[in-house]
Design an enzyme around this catalytic site. Structure first.
Site, short mmCIF file in Angstrom:
data_model
loop_
_atom_site.label_atom_id
_atom_site.label_comp_id
_atom_site.label_asym_id
_atom_site.label_seq_id
_atom_site.Cartn_x
_atom_site.Cartn_y
_atom_site.Cartn_z
N SER A 193 22.05 -20.44 -20.69
CA SER A 193 21.47 -20.39 -22.07
C SER A 193 21.07 -18.78 -22.15
O SER A 193 22.10 -18.27 -22.28
CB SER A 193 20.08 -21.09 -21.96
OG SER A 193 19.39 -21.10 -23.16
N THR A 194 19.78 -18.41 -22.19
CA THR A 194 19.52 -17.21 -22.47
C THR A 194 19.77 -16.23 -21.64
O THR A 194 19.69 -16.15 -20.21
CB THR A 194 17.85 -16.85 -22.48
OG1 THR A 194 17.14 -17.90 -23.38
CG2 THR A 194 17.54 -15.64 -22.98
N HIS A 198 23.94 -22.90 -24.07
CA HIS A 198 23.06 -23.16 -25.34
C HIS A 198 23.48 -22.04 -26.09
O HIS A 198 23.30 -21.06 -26.35
CB HIS A 198 21.66 -23.11 -25.05
CG HIS A 198 21.23 -24.14 -24.04
ND1 HIS A 198 20.15 -23.98 -23.38
CD2 HIS A 198 21.73 -25.29 -23.47
CE1 HIS A 198 19.95 -25.06 -22.46
NE2 HIS A 198 21.00 -25.66 -22.50
N MET A 209 16.31 -20.08 -20.44
CA MET A 209 14.85 -20.63 -20.66
C MET A 209 14.91 -22.31 -20.51
O MET A 209 16.13 -22.83 -20.61
CB MET A 209 14.50 -20.50 -22.18
CG MET A 209 14.10 -19.01 -22.56
SD MET A 209 12.99 -18.78 -23.86
CE MET A 209 13.54 -20.27 -24.94
N ASP A 262 16.68 -27.44 -18.67
CA ASP A 262 17.78 -28.11 -18.77
C ASP A 262 18.87 -27.90 -17.64
O ASP A 262 19.05 -26.77 -17.12
CB ASP A 262 18.73 -27.66 -20.20
CG ASP A 262 19.94 -28.54 -20.44
OD1 ASP A 262 19.73 -29.75 -20.00
OD2 ASP A 262 20.73 -27.84 -21.11
#
Length: 384
Positions: free
Chosen positions: A200-201, A228, A321, A324
């Site tokens: 993600s991030t 993401h 973040m 997940d």
């Protein structure tokens, strides 16, 4: 409420909120985003500008921790301003906000390469900005999480800097050593037949670095990725990963049979899972509800990978973040597969990999540069 006013609040209130600069050519967007920031007790707007030039001129005086930076602005656009902002304040966190056009997606990914910490897809109209609950939630979460992470790394103190990182991750304290905080299990003795990755991030930068290392070793397995990202962004990410790995990469298509040596990226706005079809494994795209506030999400992919490949699974959880992927990691571990999580020090945000590590189902927690070497060795049949 201004930052100065908050610093004089009564005991128990946030006395040192994360300082935010908002840079957008729309007065409506600046006003709305500014209100969202000031309504959060951990955040405070310290400056608001209509273009990049004004932001660059003011960054030393206003001294923000985080800049929310628009892409398309008059006089000086976001991509031009970004390196100038980072040159003036090296520990500055920049979150790029852009609408979902292919051009802006390309620019946003370029901004990540130039040092931006993350991006947030912005609704195309001012009315969309004012009514989008998802845009507000994602923006505030990322500003808070990235601002806290930056303060923690720089050693700055204050209530906001000391607060735990959202959403709800069991994160070790600064004094704790990550390897003492979780259990490591043995690698599978079975050679992997698939590589599954969640991120993600900070993920686009980490993925490009990883595939630069493992491209030559992945000829015997398919690679499936959930990053993401919104629509449009994932297609461009796949193009970048193809260049990094020297392998074909694209968004996964519903019903497509996965084959060794190819990279399949979950398309933005859809969950990507795997299913058996005779002797083949095929991609299924679903339009079900978000999982862990994400769509695509890592957990649905990891769950089906565990069900199909069992102890022949190798999975990697990179920076991001939230939590997940943690449930999917548990399922992979219980099926006898192997999972590597990125360590805290090299993660932009140690949310997803931290949550994965704390399941007790990871076989290693490694710095990003070591993950590529380890994965290559395993894929080529070497002992972990």
């Amino acid at each position: 409420m201004s930052a100065m006013a908050r610093q004089s609040n009564a005991a128990g209130a946030v006395t040192n909120p994360i300082r935010v600069m908002v840079v957008d050519d729309s007065v409506v967007v600046r006003g709305m985003v500014g209100r969202w920031i000031d309504e959060d007790p951990n955040l405070a707007v310290v400056a608001s500008h209509r273009n990049g030039r004004l932001a660059v001129e003011d960054v030393n005086r206003s001294n923000p921790d985080v800049v929310i930076l628009d892409i398309e602005m008059p006089d000086m656009d976001g991509l031009t301003a970004l390196p100038l902002l980072l040159e003036k304040k090296r520990d500055l966190v920049v979150v790029v906000a852009s609408t979902l056009t292919r051009r802006n997606a390309e620019i946003s990914l370029k901004a990540l390469q130039l040092g931006a910490a993350d991006y947030v897809p912005k609704p195309e109209t001012n009315a969309g900005v004012t009514t989008s609950v998802d845009f507000r939630r994602e923006l505030v979460e990322k500003v808070t999480s990235l601002g806290q992470r930056a303060r923690s790394r720089s050693g700055r103190t204050g209530a906001a800097a000391a607060a735990p990182m959202p959403p709800v991750i069991g994160r070790p304290s600064p004094a704790a050593k990550p390897k003492a905080a979780f259990t490591i299990r043995s690698y599978s003795s079975i050679r992997p037949r698939i590589l599954a990755i969640g991120s993600s991030t900070g993920g686009p930068q980490a993925l490009n670095a990883l595939f630069g290392e493992i491209g030559s070793a992945m000829g015997q397995v398919p690679v499936v990725i959930t990053q993401h990202m919104p629509p449009t962004f994932t297609a461009i990410l796949a193009e970048h990963l193809s260049k990094s790995a020297g392998r074909p990469a694209a968004e996964g298509k519903d019903g497509e049979t996965i084959v060794a040596g190819r990279i399949y990226v979950a398309p933005g706005g859809k969950h990507m899972i795997l299913a058996k079809q005779g002797n083949d494994t095929v991609i299924r795209l679903t339009d079900t509800a978000p999982v862990n506030f994400c769509k695509p999400a890592v957990d649905p992919l990891f769950k089906t990978v565990a069900e199909i490949y069992g102890n022949a699974t190798l999975a990697v959880v990179l920076t991001g973040m939230g939590a997940d992927g943690a449930q999917g990691v548990t399922q992979i571990g219980q099926a006898g597969g192997s999972v590597i999580a990125q360590d805290e020090e090299t993660s932009v945000v140690w949310g997803m990999p931290g949550a994965a590590a704390h399941t007790g189902q990871c076989s290693d927690v490694l710095p990003l540069p070591e993950i590529g070497r380890k994965v290559s060795k395993i894929l080529l049949g070497g002992r972990p």
